[in-house]
Design an enzyme around this catalytic site. Structure first.
Site, PDB file in Angstrom:
ATOM      1  N   ASN A  26       0.857  -1.201   0.000  1.00 51.68           N
ATOM      2  CA  ASN A  26       0.000   0.000   0.000  1.00 51.68           C
ATOM      3  C   ASN A  26       0.888   1.245   0.000  1.00 51.68           C
ATOM      4  OD1 ASN A  26       0.567   0.814   2.861  1.00 51.68           O
ATOM      5  ND2 ASN A  26      -0.269  -1.227   3.208  1.00 51.68           N
TER       6      ASN A  26
ATOM      7  N   ASP B  20      -3.787  -6.398   4.836  1.00 49.54           N
ATOM      8  CA  ASP B  20      -4.781  -7.271   5.460  1.00 49.54           C
ATOM      9  C   ASP B  20      -4.685  -8.703   4.944  1.00 49.54           C
ATOM     10  OD1 ASP B  20      -5.965  -5.430   7.184  1.00 49.54           O
ATOM     11  OD2 ASP B  20      -7.074  -4.525   5.530  1.00 49.54           O
TER      12      ASP B  20
ATOM     13  N   LYS C  53       8.739 -16.582 -11.435  1.00 57.62           N
ATOM     14  CA  LYS C  53       7.893 -15.474 -11.873  1.00 57.62           C
ATOM     15  C   LYS C  53       6.656 -15.998 -12.613  1.00 57.62           C
ATOM     16  CE  LYS C  53       7.948 -11.295 -14.594  1.00 57.62           C
ATOM     17  NZ  LYS C  53       8.529 -10.646 -15.746  1.00 57.62           N
TER      18      LYS C  53
ATOM     19  N   PRO D 224      -2.140 -12.048  10.065  1.00 56.76           N
ATOM     20  CA  PRO D 224      -2.409 -11.888  11.503  1.00 56.76           C
ATOM     21  C   PRO D 224      -2.604 -10.409  11.818  1.00 56.76           C
ATOM     22  CG  PRO D 224      -0.081 -12.344  11.097  1.00 56.76           C
ATOM     23  CD  PRO D 224      -0.789 -12.515   9.787  1.00 56.76           C
ATOM     24  N   ASP D 225      -3.490 -10.117  12.771  1.00 61.26           N
ATOM     25  CA  ASP D 225      -3.687  -8.722  13.189  1.00 61.26           C
ATOM     26  C   ASP D 225      -2.741  -8.451  14.365  1.00 61.26           C
ATOM     27  OD1 ASP D 225      -4.636  -6.315  14.403  1.00 61.26           O
ATOM     28  OD2 ASP D 225      -6.444  -6.534  13.188  1.00 61.26           O
ATOM     29  N   ILE D 226      -1.697  -7.681  14.087  1.00 56.32           N
ATOM     30  CA  ILE D 226      -0.632  -7.472  15.085  1.00 56.32           C
ATOM     31  C   ILE D 226      -1.170  -6.674  16.263  1.00 56.32           C
ATOM     32  CG2 ILE D 226       1.675  -6.484  15.433  1.00 56.32           C
ATOM     33  CD1 ILE D 226       1.960  -6.882  12.279  1.00 56.32           C
TER      34      ILE D 226
ATOM     35  N   LYS E 153     -12.848   0.062  16.737  1.00 54.22           N
ATOM     36  CA  LYS E 153     -11.545  -0.617  16.868  1.00 54.22           C
ATOM     37  C   LYS E 153     -11.072  -0.715  18.317  1.00 54.22           C
ATOM     38  CE  LYS E 153     -10.039  -0.152  12.387  1.00 54.22           C
ATOM     39  NZ  LYS E 153      -9.833   0.768  11.369  1.00 54.22           N
TER      40      LYS E 153
HETATM   41  O1  C5P Z   1      -8.404  -2.836  10.880  1.00 57.49           O
HETATM   42  P1  C5P Z   1      -7.439  -1.825  10.364  1.00 57.49           P
HETATM   43  O2  C5P Z   1      -6.419  -2.383   9.422  1.00 57.49           O
HETATM   44  O3  C5P Z   1      -8.083  -0.573   9.833  1.00 57.49           O
HETATM   45  O4  C5P Z   1      -6.685  -1.350  11.687  1.00 57.49           O
HETATM   46  C1  C5P Z   1      -5.632  -0.452  11.651  1.00 57.49           C
HETATM   47  C2  C5P Z   1      -4.777  -0.618  12.872  1.00 57.49           C
HETATM   48  O5  C5P Z   1      -4.497  -1.992  13.092  1.00 57.49           O
HETATM   49  C3  C5P Z   1      -3.441   0.040  12.725  1.00 57.49           C
HETATM   50  O6  C5P Z   1      -3.025   0.450  13.996  1.00 57.49           O
HETATM   51  C4  C5P Z   1      -2.574  -1.072  12.162  1.00 57.49           C
HETATM   52  O7  C5P Z   1      -1.212  -0.862  12.448  1.00 57.49           O
HETATM   53  C5  C5P Z   1      -3.112  -2.263  12.894  1.00 57.49           C
HETATM   54  N1  C5P Z   1      -3.065  -3.521  12.138  1.00 57.49           N
HETATM   55  C6  C5P Z   1      -2.190  -4.526  12.541  1.00 57.49           C
HETATM   56  N2  C5P Z   1      -2.172  -5.712  11.874  1.00 57.49           N
HETATM   57  C7  C5P Z   1      -2.984  -5.927  10.817  1.00 57.49           C
HETATM   58  C8  C5P Z   1      -3.864  -4.933  10.385  1.00 57.49           C
HETATM   59  C9  C5P Z   1      -3.874  -3.724  11.064  1.00 57.49           C
HETATM   60  O8  C5P Z   1      -1.439  -4.308  13.510  1.00 57.49           O
HETATM   61  N3  C5P Z   1      -2.930  -7.076  10.191  1.00 57.49           N
END
Ligand code: C5P
Length: 432
Positions: A235, A303, A313, A330-332, A364
Site C-alpha cells: 500500500n 490485510d 515469476k 495476523p492482526d498485530i 476498533k
Molecule cells: O483494521 P485496520 O487495518 O483498519 O486497523 C488499523 C490498525 O491496526 C493500525 O493500527 C494497524 O497498524 C493495525 N493492524 C495490525 N495488523 C494488521 C492490520 C492492522 O497491527 N494485520
C-alpha cells in the site's frame, strides 16, 4: 540564503504576544521568522486578543494559538511546561509594562506568565508601551531585575506613538527583532539547571524527557506480501507518521524499538530499528521486542497475503483473467491489545479510513483491545497518505478529541506528550 540566516532553519520560536497596539507588528514578525525557516508557536494574552485576532496569528503560524492555562485538552497534549520547553527561544513581543512586571516578580497567573516562569530557554523581550510607562521608576526597576536574570532585550525605539506622544516606547521593528532573535539563537538559548540540582534530578528533569525509563515499540510503514519473486501486494504508506512517533518517543527519553516495513524515509535517530517485509515477520519482530510500556501500531499492515507465493515469476496467458487467492494476515495490534499476560500499559492503534472515520475508530477500541485509536481520513484529496501533514482524531473510551491539521512531526510530539500524561494517570487494565 545568507549564512547569518541559516541559524533560523528548523528552530522553534515560542512567541508570547502581549496586549499592546504594537501587536500588529508581531504578525509581520511571525511571517519574517517563518520565511527564514523557523517554526513559530504563538501564545496570546487575553489583552493581546483585543488588538489582533487569534485567527490571524494561527493563519500565519500554521498552528493553533495557545491562550488558556486551564485548557484540559491542551494540558494533556502540549501542557504549559512542555510548551515552554519545546522551544529554542522564547520571544515576548510586544512585551507590555504589565508583562515585564510579572516577569520581574515571577508572577504566574495566566498561560503567558506561567510559561515564562517554567521555561528552561533564554527569553528575548521587545518592550512596547507609552513613554511615561517606559520611564516610570517601576518599569526601570523591573527591567533591571529581568536583565540581571539573563533576559535579552531589543528596543524600544524612539518615535511617534499611537497615543499621540513622542519618545521612547515604540516596539522595535520586525527586522530588528529578527536580528536580535538570530543573535540570541547564536549565543545558545538553554538555561541549564544549577549543577547540584541537575545531578539530583539524574537526567529525569531534563527538557522534555517525559518518557524516560520507559520502553516503546512502534510499527511503521507498509508490509509487502510476495506473490512471486518479483511482485508483491502493498500500500501507499510512507512510514512518515510511525517514524516521527518513534523519533519523538526517543527524544522524550524512551528506549524505542521501531519495527518497520520497507520505506524511503531516513532511520530515526536514537531508535533500535528492525526491518521486516511481511506482516508475519512484523508480528514476530513485535513479539520479540515485548514486553514494553507502550505499543504503537502505526504500520499499514496488508490485510491479506497471496495464498501461494510462486517461486518462479508468474507468466501471463494472453487474454485470460487470473484470480489471485488471498488469505488473512495476523492482526498485530489485536494480538498485542488482547494479551492477558505482559500486555503493554498503553496500546495505541491507528485507523486510516476514507469515510465514517470516528465510528470505525471507536469500534476498533473494542475489536482490537486498544486503549487509544489515532484516526485520520486518508481519502486521496486530503494528501495525508504519503504526505507530510496529518489531521487526527484521538479516540479513547473517554471520548473523541480532534486536533487541527499539523505536520506529522508535531502530531508525533503531541502524541508522545499524551502518552506520558496518560501513563502518569495510572496503569490501565487489559483491553476490551
Ligand atoms: O483494521 P485496520 O487495518 O483498519 O486497523 C488499523 C490498525 O491496526 C493500525 O493500527 C494497524 O497498524 C493495525 N493492524 C495490525 N495488523 C494488521 C492490520 C492492522 O497491527 N494485520
Amino acid at each position: 540564503m545568507r549564512d547569518s540566516e541559516r541559524i533560523f532553519t528548523g528552530k522553534r520560536i515560542l512567541l508570547v504576544i502581549g496586549g499592546g497596539i504594537a501587536a500588529y507588528k508581531s504578525l509581520e514578525l511571525i511571517r519574517r521568522l517563518r520565511e527564514r525557516g523557523a517554526e513559530v508557536r504563538a501564545v496570546m494574552t487575553a489583552a493581546a486578543k483585543q488588538f489582533i485576532t487569534p485567527l490571524s496569528v494561527a493563519s500565519l503560524t500554521g498552528d493553533v494559538v495557545y491562550d488558556d492555562l486551564f485548557s484540559l485538552t491542551a494540558e494533556a497534549t502540549m501542557g504549559h511546561i512542555e510548551l515552554s520547553r519545546d522551544a529554542d527561544l522564547v520571544v515576548v513581543a510586544p512585551a507590555t509594562a504589565g508583562l515585564l512586571a510579572k516577569m520581574a516578580q515571577g508572577l504566574a497567573d495566566d498561560l503567558a506568565s506561567t510559561l515564562l516562569l517554567a521555561t528552561d530557554k533564554r527569553v528575548l523581550v521587545a518592550p512596547a508601551m507609552n513613554l511615561r510607562m517606559w520611564l516610570h521608576p517601576a518599569t526601570r526597576r523591573n527591567l533591571a531585575l529581568i536583565e540581571a536574570d539573563g533576559v535579552r532585550r531589543v528596543g524600544p525605539d524612539d518615535g511617534a506613538m499611537a497615543c499621540g506622544e513622542f519618545g521612547p516606547g515604540r516596539m522595535a521593528e520586525p527586522p530588528d527583532i529578527v536580528a536580535a532573535v538570530a543573535a540570541a539563537l547564536d549565543a545558545g538559548t538553554l538555561v541549564p539547571l544549577p549543577p547540584e540540582i541537575a545531578a539530583l534530578a539524574n537526567g529525569r528533569l531534563e527538557s522534555g524527557k517525559s518518557l524516560a525509563g520507559l520502553r516503546v515499540v512502534v510499527t511503521s510503514g507498509p508490509t509487502r506480501e510476495p506473490l512471486d519473486p518479483v511482485r508483491y501486494l502493498a500500500n501507499r504508506s510512507s512510514g512518515r507518521q510511525g517514524h516521527a512517533i518513534a523519533e519523538a518517543a526517543a527524544a522524550a527519553g524512551a528506549e524505542v524499538v521501531l519495527v518497520s516495513g520497507p520505506v524511503d524515509v531516513p532511520d530515526p535517530p536514537g531508535t533500535a530499528l528492525v526491518h521486516v517485509e511481511t506482516a508475519r515477520e512484523m508480528l514476530r519482530a513485535v513479539e520479540a521486542a515485548l514486553p514494553a510500556d507502550v505499543f504503537v501500531a502505526a504500520a499499514a499492515v496488508a490485510d491479506w497475503r497471496p495464498v501461494v507465493q510462486a517461486t518462479e515469476k508468474l507468466k501471463k496467458s494472453a487474454g485470460a483473467t487470473t484470480i489471485i487467492e488471498v488469505e488473512e494476515n495476523p492482526d498485530i495490534l489485536a494480538s498485542v491489545g488482547r494479551r492477558t499476560h505482559a500486555r503493554p500499559r498503553l496500546v495505541v492503534g491507528f485507523a486510516a479510513e476514507t469515510g465514517n472515520v470516528i465510528p470505525f475508530a471507536t469500534a476498533k477500541l473494542g475489536t482490537k483491545g486498544c486503549d487509544m485509536v489515532v484516526a485520520n481520513d486518508v481519502s486521496p484529496a486530503t494528501g495525508t497518505m504519503g504526505g507530510t501533514s496529518n489531521q487526527v482524531h484521538i479516540v479513547t473510551r473517554g471520548g473523541v478529541e480532534s486536533w487541527p491539521r499539523m505536520s506529522k512531526a508535531d502530531v508525533a510530539r503531541r502524541l508522545v506528550g499524551l502518552f506520558a500524561a496518560t501513563l502518569r494517570g495510572g496503569p490501565r487494565g487489559g483491553g476490551a
